[in-house]
Motif scaffolding. Structure first.
Motif, PDB file in Angstrom:
ATOM      1  N   ILE A 360       0.702  -1.296   0.009  1.00 28.05           N
ATOM      2  CA  ILE A 360       0.023   0.027  -0.168  1.00 28.05           C
ATOM      3  C   ILE A 360       0.936   1.116   0.017  1.00 28.05           C
ATOM      4  CG2 ILE A 360      -1.617   1.366   1.395  1.00 28.05           C
ATOM      5  CD1 ILE A 360      -2.945  -1.263   2.257  1.00 28.05           C
ATOM      6  N   LYS A 361       1.837   1.276   0.672  1.00 27.38           N
ATOM      7  CA  LYS A 361       2.829   2.471   0.740  1.00 27.38           C
ATOM      8  C   LYS A 361       3.335   2.596  -0.637  1.00 27.38           C
ATOM      9  CE  LYS A 361       6.852   4.090   3.048  1.00 27.38           C
ATOM     10  NZ  LYS A 361       8.060   3.590   4.113  1.00 27.38           N
ATOM     11  N   ILE A 362       3.923   1.659  -1.073  1.00 23.40           N
ATOM     12  CA  ILE A 362       4.453   1.823  -2.613  1.00 23.40           C
ATOM     13  C   ILE A 362       3.619   2.378  -3.481  1.00 23.40           C
ATOM     14  CG2 ILE A 362       5.566   0.642  -4.317  1.00 23.40           C
ATOM     15  CD1 ILE A 362       6.777  -1.328  -2.446  1.00 23.40           C
ATOM     16  N   ARG A 363       2.111   1.797  -3.317  1.00 20.81           N
ATOM     17  CA  ARG A 363       1.340   2.456  -4.297  1.00 20.81           C
ATOM     18  C   ARG A 363       0.866   3.616  -4.354  1.00 20.81           C
ATOM     19  NH1 ARG A 363      -1.254  -1.535  -7.433  1.00 20.81           N
ATOM     20  NH2 ARG A 363      -1.999   0.490  -8.347  1.00 20.81           N
ATOM     21  N   THR A 364       0.709   4.096  -2.990  1.00 23.35           N
ATOM     22  CA  THR A 364       0.294   5.607  -2.539  1.00 23.35           C
ATOM     23  C   THR A 364       1.009   6.626  -2.216  1.00 23.35           C
ATOM     24  OG1 THR A 364       0.185   5.027  -0.311  1.00 23.35           O
ATOM     25  CG2 THR A 364      -1.690   4.124  -1.462  1.00 23.35           C
ATOM     26  N   GLU A 365       2.337   6.348  -2.329  1.00 25.45           N
ATOM     27  CA  GLU A 365       3.275   7.595  -1.839  1.00 25.45           C
ATOM     28  C   GLU A 365       3.580   8.672  -2.795  1.00 25.45           C
ATOM     29  OE1 GLU A 365       7.050   5.843  -0.838  1.00 25.45           O
ATOM     30  OE2 GLU A 365       7.344   4.771  -3.019  1.00 25.45           O
ATOM     31  N   SER A 366       2.903   8.191  -4.119  1.00 21.67           N
ATOM     32  CA  SER A 366       3.164   9.019  -5.351  1.00 21.67           C
ATOM     33  C   SER A 366       1.942   9.434  -5.987  1.00 21.67           C
ATOM     34  CB  SER A 366       4.177   8.541  -6.458  1.00 21.67           C
ATOM     35  OG  SER A 366       3.505   7.301  -6.912  1.00 21.67           O
ATOM     36  N   THR A 373      -7.623   8.997  -3.400  1.00 25.76           N
ATOM     37  CA  THR A 373      -9.236   8.354  -2.912  1.00 25.76           C
ATOM     38  C   THR A 373      -9.710   7.456  -3.737  1.00 25.76           C
ATOM     39  OG1 THR A 373      -9.656  10.851  -2.235  1.00 25.76           O
ATOM     40  CG2 THR A 373     -11.497   9.439  -2.699  1.00 25.76           C
ATOM     41  N   LEU A 374      -9.474   7.437  -5.182  1.00 28.79           N
ATOM     42  CA  LEU A 374      -9.789   6.348  -6.028  1.00 28.79           C
ATOM     43  C   LEU A 374      -9.156   5.184  -5.512  1.00 28.79           C
ATOM     44  CD1 LEU A 374      -9.700   8.392  -9.525  1.00 28.79           C
ATOM     45  CD2 LEU A 374     -11.783   7.655  -8.091  1.00 28.79           C
ATOM     46  N   PHE A 375      -7.923   5.181  -5.346  1.00 31.65           N
ATOM     47  CA  PHE A 375      -7.351   3.648  -5.006  1.00 31.65           C
ATOM     48  C   PHE A 375      -7.930   3.297  -3.763  1.00 31.65           C
ATOM     49  CE2 PHE A 375      -4.246   1.903  -1.840  1.00 31.65           C
ATOM     50  CZ  PHE A 375      -3.829   0.807  -2.721  1.00 31.65           C
ATOM     51  N   TRP A 376      -8.240   4.027  -2.521  1.00 40.33           N
ATOM     52  CA  TRP A 376      -9.091   3.625  -1.398  1.00 40.33           C
ATOM     53  C   TRP A 376     -10.323   2.830  -1.817  1.00 40.33           C
ATOM     54  CZ3 TRP A 376      -6.175   1.321   2.230  1.00 40.33           C
ATOM     55  CH2 TRP A 376      -5.215   1.749   2.428  1.00 40.33           C
ATOM     56  N   ARG A 377     -10.965   3.415  -2.671  1.00 38.86           N
ATOM     57  CA  ARG A 377     -12.267   3.235  -3.043  1.00 38.86           C
ATOM     58  C   ARG A 377     -12.175   1.686  -3.679  1.00 38.86           C
ATOM     59  NH1 ARG A 377     -15.231   7.439  -6.625  1.00 38.86           N
ATOM     60  NH2 ARG A 377     -14.954   8.435  -4.597  1.00 38.86           N
ATOM     61  N   LYS A 378     -11.201   1.600  -4.488  1.00 34.46           N
ATOM     62  CA  LYS A 378     -11.008   0.228  -5.206  1.00 34.46           C
ATOM     63  C   LYS A 378     -10.534  -0.643  -4.462  1.00 34.46           C
ATOM     64  CE  LYS A 378      -8.743  -1.574  -9.339  1.00 34.46           C
ATOM     65  NZ  LYS A 378      -7.966  -1.476 -10.539  1.00 34.46           N
ATOM     66  N   TYR A 379      -9.778  -0.318  -3.462  1.00 37.16           N
ATOM     67  CA  TYR A 379      -9.142  -1.286  -2.600  1.00 37.16           C
ATOM     68  C   TYR A 379     -10.255  -2.025  -1.737  1.00 37.16           C
ATOM     69  CZ  TYR A 379      -6.483  -3.026   1.225  1.00 37.16           C
ATOM     70  OH  TYR A 379      -5.716  -3.856   2.380  1.00 37.16           O
ATOM     71  N   LYS A 380     -10.913  -1.025  -1.000  1.00 36.53           N
ATOM     72  CA  LYS A 380     -12.043  -1.564  -0.306  1.00 36.53           C
ATOM     73  C   LYS A 380     -13.168  -2.350  -0.851  1.00 36.53           C
ATOM     74  CE  LYS A 380     -11.871   1.872   2.969  1.00 36.53           C
ATOM     75  NZ  LYS A 380     -12.412   3.493   3.401  1.00 36.53           N
ATOM     76  N   ARG A 381     -13.407  -2.277  -2.515  1.00 36.07           N
ATOM     77  CA  ARG A 381     -14.139  -3.073  -3.072  1.00 36.07           C
ATOM     78  C   ARG A 381     -13.745  -4.321  -3.187  1.00 36.07           C
ATOM     79  NH1 ARG A 381     -14.457   0.232  -6.962  1.00 36.07           N
ATOM     80  NH2 ARG A 381     -13.260  -0.817  -8.705  1.00 36.07           N
ATOM     81  N   ILE A 382     -12.336  -4.594  -3.500  1.00 37.52           N
ATOM     82  CA  ILE A 382     -11.820  -5.688  -3.631  1.00 37.52           C
ATOM     83  C   ILE A 382     -11.421  -6.606  -2.580  1.00 37.52           C
ATOM     84  CG2 ILE A 382      -9.753  -6.845  -4.834  1.00 37.52           C
ATOM     85  CD1 ILE A 382      -9.411  -4.605  -6.862  1.00 37.52           C
ATOM     86  N   PHE A 383     -10.868  -5.847  -1.482  1.00 39.87           N
ATOM     87  CA  PHE A 383     -10.340  -6.461  -0.286  1.00 39.87           C
ATOM     88  C   PHE A 383     -11.176  -6.468   0.985  1.00 39.87           C
ATOM     89  CE2 PHE A 383      -6.382  -5.361  -2.893  1.00 39.87           C
ATOM     90  CZ  PHE A 383      -6.158  -6.874  -3.209  1.00 39.87           C
ATOM     91  N   GLY A 384     -12.190  -5.659   0.913  1.00 37.28           N
ATOM     92  CA  GLY A 384     -12.967  -5.192   2.065  1.00 37.28           C
ATOM     93  C   GLY A 384     -12.311  -4.148   2.896  1.00 37.28           C
ATOM     94  N   ILE A 385     -13.316  -3.789   4.014  1.00 31.68           N
ATOM     95  CA  ILE A 385     -12.746  -2.567   4.777  1.00 31.68           C
ATOM     96  C   ILE A 385     -11.572  -2.802   5.424  1.00 31.68           C
ATOM     97  CG2 ILE A 385     -13.641  -1.212   6.726  1.00 31.68           C
ATOM     98  CD1 ILE A 385     -16.420  -1.744   5.931  1.00 31.68           C
TER      99      ILE A 385
END
Length: 386
Positions: A360-366, A373-385
């Protein structure tokens, strides 16, 4: 569902009433009973259950009597072929999810410094296992008071019967289930002697065991007597790894995909020139064309519980190690094996969290605020809360 076992120390009118209420209050699907004495169940005993008894031939017999009460939904039938008049053992077959399972209630007396009774019982159990294999039963579960003490199932002492039973379990590759708490209590202490042996796929369904220390069943406890042991059996959740197929968008051949759609759509429109053009029909045909292009030019990939972007080779090794520890603990439910299993499970959980956080750190640091916001929305949809 739940099945209990109890050494009733000779069935009485009081214990009949108390046991009937105990079965109702705990919504039990079965009860294995030892030391019943000569018992003729009343008509009101265990509604919706069939009761099978093996009584001793007389009150002064060395045999003490065993019984099984099993819910009608399990379609219980006694297996007369396995009857042995010299041993306190009773065997029935039940059906769970269409599978035939042998259930037993057994007892061996606590004769001081003697092992003949245990040897005879274990030889009999071996014959029952052979019968199971010969006639293709799915599994076997044996509820018993073995009067066998061993550290392997949580007793603080070891006797000769315990050594024999532990050796038998290991040689026959059976699974032992124990509450790892006193099942027999007395003023001076107690012992763990009421345990379960099992073999076959049913082992993966055997759940938690616990002791009911509050219910009075007139066994003599807590002055001197046995406590009921209840076991959960999972008959609902299948033990199948959840897998599914999904499009591997990253490996798609988009160039050929586009050409296929363009060519097919052109041919489709040319067949319906104006003014005979049918837009609704063309829309349906377009959807069919896209689905055909997807099948041809976008490969599928398998999604499973380990198909995670943060998964590493080290996590795979830990997962395999956990499976090994689980297999060992399933076959030998000793405190030491449980500690090893729990430690490996804890380590795998910690490593998963660490690798996931690093990913997550690598994917979001840039990422900017909007992309985050879009990343976390997709993350929660795939992996849950979580």
């Amino acid at each position: 569902m739940y099945i209990a076992q109890i050494n009733i120390s000779k069935m009485s009118a009081h214990s009949e009433i108390a046991l009937n209420k105990f079965v109702h209050d705990n919504d039990l699907s079965g009860v294995a009973i030892q030391e019943t004495g000569i018992w003729s169940p009343t008509q009101l005993m265990f509604p919706s259950m069939k009761i099978f008894c093996k009584n001793p031939p007389s009150t002064d017999s060395p045999l003490k009597g065993v019984a099984l009460a099993l819910h009608d939904k399990l379609e219980p039938e006694q297996i007369e072929t396995l009857k042995d008049d010299s041993i306190d053992a009773l065997w029935c077959q039940i059906k769970i999810n269409g599978k035939r399972i042998i259930v037993g209630s057994v007892y061996t007396p606590p004769t001081s410094n003697k092992t003949e009774g245990m040897k005879s019982l274990l030889s009999h159990i071996k014959a029952v296992k052979d019968y199971k294999n010969k006639y293709h039963f799915n599994s076997i579960i044996i509820y018993g008071d073995y009067n066998a003490r061993n550290h392997d199932w949580g007793d603080h002492a070891v006797n000769e019967r315990g050594k024999l039973l532990a050796k038998f379990i290991e040689e026959e590759e059976m699974t032992l289930c124990s509450p790892f708490d006193l099942t027999f209590v007395c003023v001076s202490g107690g012992s763990v002697i009421d345990i379960v042996l099992a073999e076959g796929p049913i082992v993966s369904k055997l759940g938690t065991q616990w002791i009911d220390k509050e219910t009075e069943l007139f066994t003599g406890a807590p002055i001197r007597g046995h406590l009921p042991v209840i076991q959960a059996i999972d008959m609902i959740t299948p033990i199948n790894q959840v897998t599914k197929k999904s499009f591997n968008w990253a490996a798609a051949n988009w160039e050929d995909w586009s050409k296929h759609i363009e060519t097919a759509l052109t041919n489709c429109v040319s067949k319906s020139p104006l003014p005979n053009y049918d837009g609704e029909k063309t829309w349906v045909e377009l959807l069919d064309i896209i689905q055909e292009a997807n099948r041809k030019y976008i490969p599928l990939k398998t999604i499973s519980i380990h198909s995670k972007p943060f998964w590493t080779p080290n996590l795979t090794l830990l997962a395999k190690e956990l499976m090994l520890y689980r297999s060992v603990y399933t076959k030998r439910s000793t405190p030491a094996n449980k500690v090893s299993f729990d430690n490996c499970k804890k380590l795998l959980r910690e490593e998963i969290i660490k690798e996931k956080n690093n990913w997550i750190k690598i994917r979001t640091e840039s990422l900017n605020v909007k992309d985050t916001t879009l990343f976390w929305r997709k993350y929660k949809r795939i992996f849950g809360i979580n």
